[in-house]
Design a protein around this motif. Sequence first.
Motif, mmCIF file in Angstrom:
data_model
loop_
_atom_site.group_PDB
_atom_site.id
_atom_site.type_symbol
_atom_site.label_atom_id
_atom_site.label_comp_id
_atom_site.label_asym_id
_atom_site.label_seq_id
_atom_site.Cartn_x
_atom_site.Cartn_y
_atom_site.Cartn_z
ATOM 1 N N ARG A 1 0.824 -1.216 0.000
ATOM 2 C CA ARG A 1 0.000 0.000 0.000
ATOM 3 C C ARG A 1 0.855 1.263 0.000
ATOM 4 N NH1 ARG A 1 -5.111 -1.142 4.018
ATOM 5 N NH2 ARG A 1 -6.184 -2.592 2.668
ATOM 6 N N ALA A 2 1.988 1.220 0.680
ATOM 7 C CA ALA A 2 2.860 2.394 0.721
ATOM 8 C C ALA A 2 3.728 2.482 -0.524
ATOM 9 C CB ALA A 2 3.741 2.363 1.975
ATOM 10 N N GLY A 3 3.880 1.384 -1.249
ATOM 11 C CA GLY A 3 4.680 1.381 -2.464
ATOM 12 C C GLY A 3 6.169 1.527 -2.191
ATOM 13 N N ILE A 4 6.638 0.878 -1.154
ATOM 14 C CA ILE A 4 8.037 1.009 -0.765
ATOM 15 C C ILE A 4 8.797 -0.282 -1.062
ATOM 16 C CG2 ILE A 4 7.564 2.680 1.064
ATOM 17 C CD1 ILE A 4 7.805 0.366 3.083
ATOM 18 N N PRO A 5 10.121 -0.204 -1.181
ATOM 19 C CA PRO A 5 10.913 -1.430 -1.309
ATOM 20 C C PRO A 5 10.923 -2.182 0.024
ATOM 21 C CG PRO A 5 12.259 0.532 -1.771
ATOM 22 C CD PRO A 5 10.908 0.999 -1.342
ATOM 23 N N TRP A 6 11.229 -3.465 -0.031
ATOM 24 C CA TRP A 6 11.247 -4.283 1.179
ATOM 25 C C TRP A 6 12.149 -3.694 2.248
ATOM 26 C CZ3 TRP A 6 7.677 -7.661 2.177
ATOM 27 C CH2 TRP A 6 7.016 -8.316 1.143
ATOM 28 N N ARG A 7 13.313 -3.215 1.862
ATOM 29 C CA ARG A 7 14.265 -2.748 2.883
ATOM 30 C C ARG A 7 13.847 -1.453 3.563
ATOM 31 N NH1 ARG A 7 19.749 -2.985 0.171
ATOM 32 N NH2 ARG A 7 18.799 -4.844 -0.631
ATOM 33 N N ASP A 8 12.769 -0.826 3.103
ATOM 34 C CA ASP A 8 12.265 0.380 3.755
ATOM 35 C C ASP A 8 11.107 0.102 4.726
ATOM 36 O OD1 ASP A 8 14.118 1.898 2.442
ATOM 37 O OD2 ASP A 8 12.757 2.582 0.868
ATOM 38 N N LEU A 9 10.849 -1.175 5.011
ATOM 39 C CA LEU A 9 9.810 -1.495 5.998
ATOM 40 C C LEU A 9 10.176 -0.909 7.358
ATOM 41 C CD1 LEU A 9 8.831 -5.245 5.449
ATOM 42 C CD2 LEU A 9 7.320 -3.269 5.366
ATOM 43 N N PRO A 10 9.234 -0.346 8.077
ATOM 44 C CA PRO A 10 9.522 0.167 9.420
ATOM 45 C C PRO A 10 10.010 -0.958 10.344
ATOM 46 C CG PRO A 10 7.414 1.001 8.646
ATOM 47 C CD PRO A 10 7.858 -0.025 7.658
ATOM 48 N N GLU A 11 10.802 -0.597 11.321
ATOM 49 C CA GLU A 11 11.402 -1.568 12.232
ATOM 50 C C GLU A 11 10.373 -2.337 13.049
ATOM 51 O OE1 GLU A 11 14.449 0.133 14.651
ATOM 52 O OE2 GLU A 11 15.496 0.980 12.932
ATOM 53 N N PHE B 1 8.044 -4.029 12.133
ATOM 54 C CA PHE B 1 7.716 -5.289 11.478
ATOM 55 C C PHE B 1 8.845 -6.313 11.577
ATOM 56 C CE2 PHE B 1 5.076 -2.240 8.957
ATOM 57 C CZ PHE B 1 3.855 -2.673 9.430
ATOM 58 N N GLY B 2 9.962 -5.923 12.141
ATOM 59 C CA GLY B 2 11.098 -6.830 12.259
ATOM 60 C C GLY B 2 12.059 -6.655 11.096
ATOM 61 N N ASP B 3 12.953 -7.612 10.956
ATOM 62 C CA ASP B 3 13.965 -7.579 9.900
ATOM 63 C C ASP B 3 13.301 -7.686 8.527
ATOM 64 O OD1 ASP B 3 16.483 -7.706 8.610
ATOM 65 O OD2 ASP B 3 16.362 -9.902 8.606
ATOM 66 N N TRP B 4 13.555 -6.725 7.662
ATOM 67 C CA TRP B 4 12.905 -6.702 6.353
ATOM 68 C C TRP B 4 13.257 -7.929 5.529
ATOM 69 C CZ3 TRP B 4 15.490 -6.995 1.783
ATOM 70 C CH2 TRP B 4 16.856 -6.721 1.795
ATOM 71 N N LYS B 5 14.478 -8.427 5.673
ATOM 72 C CA LYS B 5 14.908 -9.593 4.900
ATOM 73 C C LYS B 5 14.121 -10.840 5.317
ATOM 74 C CE LYS B 5 17.628 -11.642 1.977
ATOM 75 N NZ LYS B 5 17.325 -11.548 0.569
ATOM 76 N N ALA B 6 13.862 -10.991 6.603
ATOM 77 C CA ALA B 6 13.068 -12.125 7.086
ATOM 78 C C ALA B 6 11.625 -12.033 6.578
ATOM 79 C CB ALA B 6 13.100 -12.174 8.608
ATOM 80 N N VAL B 7 11.083 -10.827 6.565
ATOM 81 C CA VAL B 7 9.715 -10.632 6.059
ATOM 82 C C VAL B 7 9.668 -10.982 4.575
ATOM 83 C CG1 VAL B 7 7.878 -8.938 5.650
ATOM 84 C CG2 VAL B 7 9.170 -8.880 7.783
ATOM 85 N N HIS B 8 10.653 -10.532 3.820
ATOM 86 C CA HIS B 8 10.700 -10.827 2.382
ATOM 87 C C HIS B 8 10.853 -12.325 2.130
ATOM 88 C CE1 HIS B 8 12.783 -11.454 -1.487
ATOM 89 N NE2 HIS B 8 11.830 -10.621 -1.906
ATOM 90 N N THR B 9 11.717 -12.978 2.891
ATOM 91 C CA THR B 9 11.927 -14.417 2.724
ATOM 92 C C THR B 9 10.639 -15.188 3.003
ATOM 93 O OG1 THR B 9 14.244 -14.181 3.362
ATOM 94 C CG2 THR B 9 13.285 -16.388 3.524
ATOM 95 N N ARG B 10 9.952 -14.818 4.064
ATOM 96 C CA ARG B 10 8.686 -15.482 4.402
ATOM 97 C C ARG B 10 7.630 -15.210 3.345
ATOM 98 N NH1 ARG B 10 5.611 -14.614 10.160
ATOM 99 N NH2 ARG B 10 3.984 -16.141 9.864
ATOM 100 N N PHE B 11 7.570 -13.976 2.851
ATOM 101 C CA PHE B 11 6.632 -13.634 1.778
ATOM 102 C C PHE B 11 6.886 -14.517 0.554
ATOM 103 C CE2 PHE B 11 5.915 -11.403 -2.205
ATOM 104 C CZ PHE B 11 4.562 -11.136 -2.121
ATOM 105 N N SER B 12 8.161 -14.675 0.187
ATOM 106 C CA SER B 12 8.517 -15.484 -0.979
ATOM 107 C C SER B 12 8.141 -16.956 -0.770
ATOM 108 C CB SER B 12 10.012 -15.368 -1.263
ATOM 109 O OG SER B 12 10.340 -14.032 -1.571
ATOM 110 N N ARG B 13 8.363 -17.479 0.427
ATOM 111 C CA ARG B 13 7.988 -18.874 0.717
ATOM 112 C C ARG B 13 6.487 -19.067 0.585
ATOM 113 N NH1 ARG B 13 11.221 -18.746 5.601
ATOM 114 N NH2 ARG B 13 9.221 -18.788 6.682
ATOM 115 N N TRP B 14 5.716 -18.132 1.113
ATOM 116 C CA TRP B 14 4.259 -18.223 1.019
ATOM 117 C C TRP B 14 3.809 -18.128 -0.441
ATOM 118 C CZ3 TRP B 14 0.867 -15.612 5.273
ATOM 119 C CH2 TRP B 14 1.185 -16.146 6.516
ATOM 120 N N ALA B 15 4.467 -17.281 -1.224
ATOM 121 C CA ALA B 15 4.103 -17.146 -2.635
ATOM 122 C C ALA B 15 4.379 -18.454 -3.381
ATOM 123 C CB ALA B 15 4.879 -15.998 -3.266
#
Length: 123
Positions: free
Chosen positions: A44-54, A56-70
């Motif tokens: 919704r904010a249109g931001i890159p993964w590494r710009d996630l607010p803190e 939400f935790g480590d942005w890389k972990a969020v991205h990895t989990r997102f990719s696994r779910w996809a």
Amino acid sequence: MRRYALRDDQWDRIKDFLPGREAHVGVTAKNNRLFVDAVIYRYRAGIPWRDLPERFGDWKAVHTRFSRWAKSGVWRRMFELLAADADNEYAMIDSTIVRAHQHSAGAQKKTAKTKRSAAARAD
């Protein structure tokens, strides 16, 4: 309620279909709701993964989990579930919302007549 977060009623609709919940096969996730909120926030904010607010935790972990779910089809199944029970109130479109350009009214197009230049007539 945060701006890009799910409301409680929205969360209740999807929480039982997500992996990592209690009594589900595999590892129990730390916080599925926070993760889903992070993904929604990112898109919704249109931001890159590494710009996630803190928060939400480590942005890389969020991205990895997102990719696994996809890859495992979790997002596809969730969207199919939500699409089957869609609230069509927001899908209604009428002429008060959509404005057409004046040239899209369907009138016949006039063919332009070309005039020969004075130099061409002199030949």
